[in-house]
Design an enzyme around this catalytic site. Sequence first.
Site, short mmCIF file in Angstrom:
data_model
loop_
_atom_site.label_atom_id
_atom_site.label_comp_id
_atom_site.label_asym_id
_atom_site.label_seq_id
_atom_site.Cartn_x
_atom_site.Cartn_y
_atom_site.Cartn_z
N PHE A 151 0.87 -1.18 0.00
CA PHE A 151 0.00 0.00 0.00
C PHE A 151 0.90 1.22 0.00
CE2 PHE A 151 -2.43 3.23 2.51
CZ PHE A 151 -3.42 3.47 1.57
N SER A 154 2.20 7.28 1.66
CA SER A 154 3.13 8.32 2.11
C SER A 154 4.11 8.72 1.01
CB SER A 154 3.91 7.85 3.33
OG SER A 154 3.05 7.64 4.43
N GLN A 323 9.53 -5.05 45.53
CA GLN A 323 8.29 -4.35 45.24
C GLN A 323 8.37 -3.52 43.96
OE1 GLN A 323 6.47 -0.86 47.64
NE2 GLN A 323 5.64 -2.71 48.61
N GLU A 408 0.98 4.94 10.17
CA GLU A 408 -0.49 4.96 10.10
C GLU A 408 -1.08 6.00 11.03
OE1 GLU A 408 -2.98 1.77 9.29
OE2 GLU A 408 -1.37 0.32 9.09
N GLU A 412 0.59 12.03 17.76
CA GLU A 412 0.07 13.40 17.76
C GLU A 412 -1.16 13.53 16.85
OE1 GLU A 412 4.07 13.23 19.25
OE2 GLU A 412 3.25 12.54 17.34
#
Length: 428
Positions: A151, A154, A323, A408, A412
């Site tokens: 595909f 970009s 812990q 993809e 942001e």
Amino acid sequence: MEALSSQTAVEQALGAVDDAGSEQDAVFSLELSQDQRDIRDWVHGFAEQVVRPAAHEWDEREETPWPVIREAAKIGLYGFEGLAQFWMDPTGLTMPIVNEELFWGDAGIGMSIMGTTLAVAAIYSSGTPDQLVEWVPQCFGTADEPKVAAFCSSEPDAGSDVSAIRTTARYDESADEWVLNGQKAWATNGGIAEVHVVIASVDRELGSRGHAAFVVPPGANGLEQGAKVKKHGLRASHTADVHLDDCRVPSRCLLGGREKLDERLARAREGRGSRGQAAMKTFEVSRPTVGSQAVGIARAAYEYALDYAKERVQFGRPIVENQAIAFALADMKMEIDASRLLVWRAAWMGRAEKEFEAAEGSMSKLKAGEVAVWATERAIQILGGNGYTREYPVERMHRDAKIYTIFEGTSEIQRLVIARAISGARID
């Protein structure tokens, strides 16, 4: 008698509650079906026995693991029939389940096997039934001779900003062909694919609303592989630039057909909604699946770190008894499970054709991607110096995870999509 009547009424009410509860249980359940569990276990076995043992070698070689793809094709994990079986699940969960298990094995090899599905998603989201029948099987090849598909959206100057795509498609009426020109970047399987799906502009003045998707069939003249990308992670997955120089494709290669394209362009020119554009329609379909891949990476790192912490002894006891380590593992488990539930919700909504009201697909991809980066970094910390070496797989998992906050749609961009969805405001 009155008391008896009251008791009877209470019993009847409780019975009604039980009946309603039973009916509700039949409608809603988080338990996987037997078929889903069987497929999960089948893919997990392949990931454990075939993918994991090969992961380090192909990461170092930075080459497409064709032997592993052929093994996947032989058993039906890679191919049109397998994909159709996964996709037909009415709950929408089988595809995320398969991807999580496969990427639990290794993300680079997983992407080599599943990268084809992004091109298939583009054909599915934009194509006609006839186009699905013609092109989807060719994306995979055969069990004896598997192929891959790519595909191509970009570009060097168009990543998050898909409206900046400069690749053009011009219709040559005399030849009944489309002529594609431009350069695509960061294409998974770019150049080595049997079928390329290319997003191109047919009307630049309309920006992203003037885009369309085209199939470039096998052997088409004018398509060449550019530079292969040397990557930080997913190194077993081939990524390269793709150059289109007067690449001619038959008119039937326009996904959706000319009539549908003309109608969409007319709406856009009149200022009416264009019902989505080609690249984003593909991403909407694929985001929950991409999120499930990130969940698989995060889970693999968590499980490795947990086993390591149980066995690694410092100061006379296993480090899991400290812990700080135990709490880190608890947080990892919680965040991974939360990510999976977001992925499953979005996948179910997409399969059931429920409208995304708050960008649930973006939520799933955003959460899973960021958790994968965080969890793999935590795993390195738990392993200490060992985690920083290539002798242990968490270092590779961390490198592989990072791309899930970038491709993809960056984290942001996902936040922007979510913010716009929940506010209704135009946020830039």
